[in-house]
Design an enzyme around this catalytic site. Structure first.
Site, PDB file in Angstrom:
ATOM      1  N   SER A  52       0.817  -1.219   0.000  1.00 43.34           N
ATOM      2  CA  SER A  52       0.000   0.000   0.000  1.00 43.34           C
ATOM      3  C   SER A  52       0.849   1.266   0.000  1.00 43.34           C
ATOM      4  O   SER A  52       0.387   2.317  -0.421  1.00 43.34           O
ATOM      5  CB  SER A  52      -0.955   0.009   1.199  1.00 43.34           C
ATOM      6  N   TYR A 178      -2.453   9.537  14.940  1.00 44.61           N
ATOM      7  CA  TYR A 178      -1.336   8.633  14.639  1.00 44.61           C
ATOM      8  C   TYR A 178      -0.662   8.159  15.934  1.00 44.61           C
ATOM      9  O   TYR A 178      -0.494   6.962  16.172  1.00 44.61           O
ATOM     10  CB  TYR A 178      -0.324   9.345  13.728  1.00 44.61           C
TER      11      TYR A 178
HETATM   12  N1  LIG Z   1       9.324   6.880   8.928  1.00 47.77           N
HETATM   13  C1  LIG Z   1       9.075   7.528  10.057  1.00 47.77           C
HETATM   14  O1  LIG Z   1       9.267   8.732  10.152  1.00 47.77           O
HETATM   15  C2  LIG Z   1       8.556   6.784  11.266  1.00 47.77           C
HETATM   16  C3  LIG Z   1       8.715   7.342  12.541  1.00 47.77           C
HETATM   17  C4  LIG Z   1       8.231   6.654  13.643  1.00 47.77           C
HETATM   18  C5  LIG Z   1       7.592   5.443  13.474  1.00 47.77           C
HETATM   19  N2  LIG Z   1       7.432   4.928  12.237  1.00 47.77           N
HETATM   20  C6  LIG Z   1       6.723   3.658  12.080  1.00 47.77           C
HETATM   21  O2  LIG Z   1       7.606   2.718  11.525  1.00 47.77           O
HETATM   22  C7  LIG Z   1       6.905   1.817  10.678  1.00 47.77           C
HETATM   23  C8  LIG Z   1       7.597   1.768   9.333  1.00 47.77           C
HETATM   24  O3  LIG Z   1       7.659   3.077   8.813  1.00 47.77           O
HETATM   25  P1  LIG Z   1       8.219   3.363   7.350  1.00 47.77           P
HETATM   26  O4  LIG Z   1       8.755   4.743   7.374  1.00 47.77           O
HETATM   27  O5  LIG Z   1       9.069   2.260   6.896  1.00 47.77           O
HETATM   28  O6  LIG Z   1       6.856   3.398   6.564  1.00 47.77           O
HETATM   29  P2  LIG Z   1       6.539   2.838   5.106  1.00 47.77           P
HETATM   30  O7  LIG Z   1       5.180   3.333   4.758  1.00 47.77           O
HETATM   31  O8  LIG Z   1       7.656   3.118   4.185  1.00 47.77           O
HETATM   32  O9  LIG Z   1       6.494   1.268   5.377  1.00 47.77           O
HETATM   33  C9  LIG Z   1       5.373   0.633   5.921  1.00 47.77           C
HETATM   34  C10 LIG Z   1       5.084  -0.566   5.042  1.00 47.77           C
HETATM   35  O10 LIG Z   1       3.941  -1.217   5.583  1.00 47.77           O
HETATM   36  C11 LIG Z   1       3.080  -1.586   4.527  1.00 47.77           C
HETATM   37  N3  LIG Z   1       1.737  -1.641   5.110  1.00 47.77           N
HETATM   38  C12 LIG Z   1       0.980  -0.618   5.590  1.00 47.77           C
HETATM   39  N4  LIG Z   1      -0.200  -1.085   6.027  1.00 47.77           N
HETATM   40  C13 LIG Z   1      -0.186  -2.429   5.831  1.00 47.77           C
HETATM   41  C14 LIG Z   1      -1.122  -3.464   6.063  1.00 47.77           C
HETATM   42  N5  LIG Z   1      -2.330  -3.215   6.560  1.00 47.77           N
HETATM   43  N6  LIG Z   1      -0.772  -4.738   5.759  1.00 47.77           N
HETATM   44  C15 LIG Z   1       0.457  -5.010   5.233  1.00 47.77           C
HETATM   45  N7  LIG Z   1       1.363  -4.070   4.959  1.00 47.77           N
HETATM   46  C16 LIG Z   1       1.044  -2.786   5.259  1.00 47.77           C
HETATM   47  C17 LIG Z   1       3.255  -0.520   3.451  1.00 47.77           C
HETATM   48  O11 LIG Z   1       2.956  -0.987   2.163  1.00 47.77           O
HETATM   49  C18 LIG Z   1       4.735  -0.173   3.595  1.00 47.77           C
HETATM   50  O12 LIG Z   1       5.537  -0.927   2.715  1.00 47.77           O
HETATM   51  C19 LIG Z   1       5.469   2.319  10.620  1.00 47.77           C
HETATM   52  O13 LIG Z   1       4.702   1.553  11.513  1.00 47.77           O
HETATM   53  C20 LIG Z   1       5.572   3.752  11.105  1.00 47.77           C
HETATM   54  O14 LIG Z   1       4.393   4.182  11.761  1.00 47.77           O
HETATM   55  C21 LIG Z   1       7.922   5.556  11.130  1.00 47.77           C
END
Ligand SMILES: NC(=O)c1ccc[n+]([C@@H]2O[C@H](COP(=O)([O-])OP(=O)(O)OC[C@H]3O[C@@H](n4cnc5c(N)ncnc54)[C@H](O)[C@@H]3O)[C@@H](O)[C@H]2O)c1
Length: 369
Positions: A52, A178
């Protein structure tokens, strides 16, 4: 003497094709390769993602990065990929059962899959609570049913709300949807650990991940409108946007712009490896930990733009605009607990982040294709 058969265990990365998951997969493969040589266990990696917020091509890009270091290994062996939504309980059940049937039980989950755009979460709380909280709840059902022992969760610094003291033991104060979804998941993990003493869970509260892999093959390439500073900066740097809008210059910070703790995504990936290693060795009865993952030093958005400009040798145009819904003035990690418990600390600099970000966007001007 009877030779013991090698026991295979799977480490599952949900959301493993995303920004942080993909970098973690690269570091994890290096870690398990070393570990597999020294004991009777053999670890394999599985990635689950519903695509997604990532491109399907990330799968092959991770394989290419690993192939550089492990030319003798068949690319298919690096990890398996499962196009599954964590909201689909039936599909999850089938996948976990298929691992059990092959005697390759999942014994570790690193749960990255989640939605992460603060502004979008303010406008659409149902989408965020459903995806982030129900997704985690479904995984907890799998943890219980398939007796999965270890769970590492992607939480966020935004659970602290606005504070100068991001201490892990503080009461949480999530100010927008969030952060509230992540807080719910943390409480769920804690409740699971209390109910099942054999479980071991670590919740990593990330500060501001940025940068990219030095190959330039993987990085932050959101398929939705970028929410974080670096993806915006990258678009300005390659001329896709005329200038950077800095949201708010009237915060109570040293120059009025937001102050953040930027951490290189490879350092962050390594923090997950340290967390796995910690769980492997854990003998303590305390089976739940929340740990900040940041550098411990804050830098303003304005100073970040100045550093990026220096690294690329030209001034990045910017304009101040009004504050954004859901943002806080300052968020900087208290980073001692990670060092003490995980024996981990960030080693890369803001210059490293800017250099790798610039390399990534030059190689992927239209994002990962
Ligand atoms: N990047 C940031 O700034 C940040 C900061 C703090 C926490 N986080 C958390 O870290 C995690 C990873 O972040 P990221 O930056 O790699 O985000 P990202 O969006 O690049 O990666 C998340 C992945 O999860 C997949 N995904 C989302 N919903 C899904 C579902 N229902 N089923 C299966 N796959 C699903 C998406 O396709 C994506 O590839 C997230 O949970 C985010 O909330 C990120």
């Amino acid at each position: 003497m009877e030779v013991q058969p090698v026991q295979i265990e799977t480490i599952l990365l949900t959301g493993g094709l995303g920004f942080i998951g993909s970098h973690t997969c690269v570091e994890l493969y290096k870690y398990i390769t070393e570990k597999n040589q020294t004991q009777n266990f053999h670890y394999k990696i599985a990635i689950l993602d519903n695509l997604s917020n990532c491109m399907p091509s990330v799968e092959n890009k991770i394989r290419s990065i690993l192939k550089e270091s492990y030319p003798e290994v068949d690319e298919k062996e690096f990890f398996s990929f499962h196009n599954i939504d964590v909201l689909d309980l039936d599909a999850l059940n089938k996948m976990f059962q298929s691992f059990a049937d092959k005697r390759e039980n999942v014994n570790f989950i690193i749960h990255f899959a989640g939605k992460k755009a603060v502004g979008e979460s303010v406008k659409n709380p149902i989408l965020y609570f459903e995806n982030n909280v129900c997704g985690t709840l479904n995984l907890m059902k799998m943890v219980e049913k398939f007796q999965i022992k270890n769970f590492i969760f992607s939480s966020t610094a935004t659970v602290y709300g606005e504070t100068d003291n991001c201490d892990e033991e503080n009461l949480l104060n999530p100010l927008q949807s969030y952060a509230q979804t992540k807080t719910c998941c943390e409480f769920l993990m804690k409740a699971m650990c209390a109910a099942h003493p054999q479980l071991r869970m670590v919740c990593l509260r990330y500060f501001n991940p940025a940068g990219a892999h030095s190959s330039g093959l993987i990085g932050d390439s959101p398929s939705v409108y970028p929410n974080n500073l670096f993806p915006f900066l990258e678009q300005v740097v390659i001329g896709k946007r005329e200038k950077l809008y800095i949201f708010g210059n009237d915060y109570n910070t040293y120059d009025g712009t937001g102050v953040r703790d930027f951490i290189h995504v490879v350092d962050l990936a390594c923090a997950h490896i340290s967390a796995i290693d910690y769980l492997f060795k854990l003998t303590d009865t305390k089976n739940f930990e929340a740990i900040n993952i940041g550098t411990g030093s804050g830098i303003s958005v304005l100073d970040t733009v100045t550093t990026y400009s220096k690294v690329i040798g030209r001034q990045i145009p910017y304009e101040f605009t009004k504050r954004r819904d859901g943002d806080v003035g300052q968020l900087v990690a208290k980073a001692e607990k990670a060092q003490k418990i995980l024996n981990w600390k960030a080693v890369k600099t803001l210059e490293d982040i800017c250099r790798d970000s610039y390399n990534f966007i030059q190689k992927n001007p239209n994002g990962i294709q």
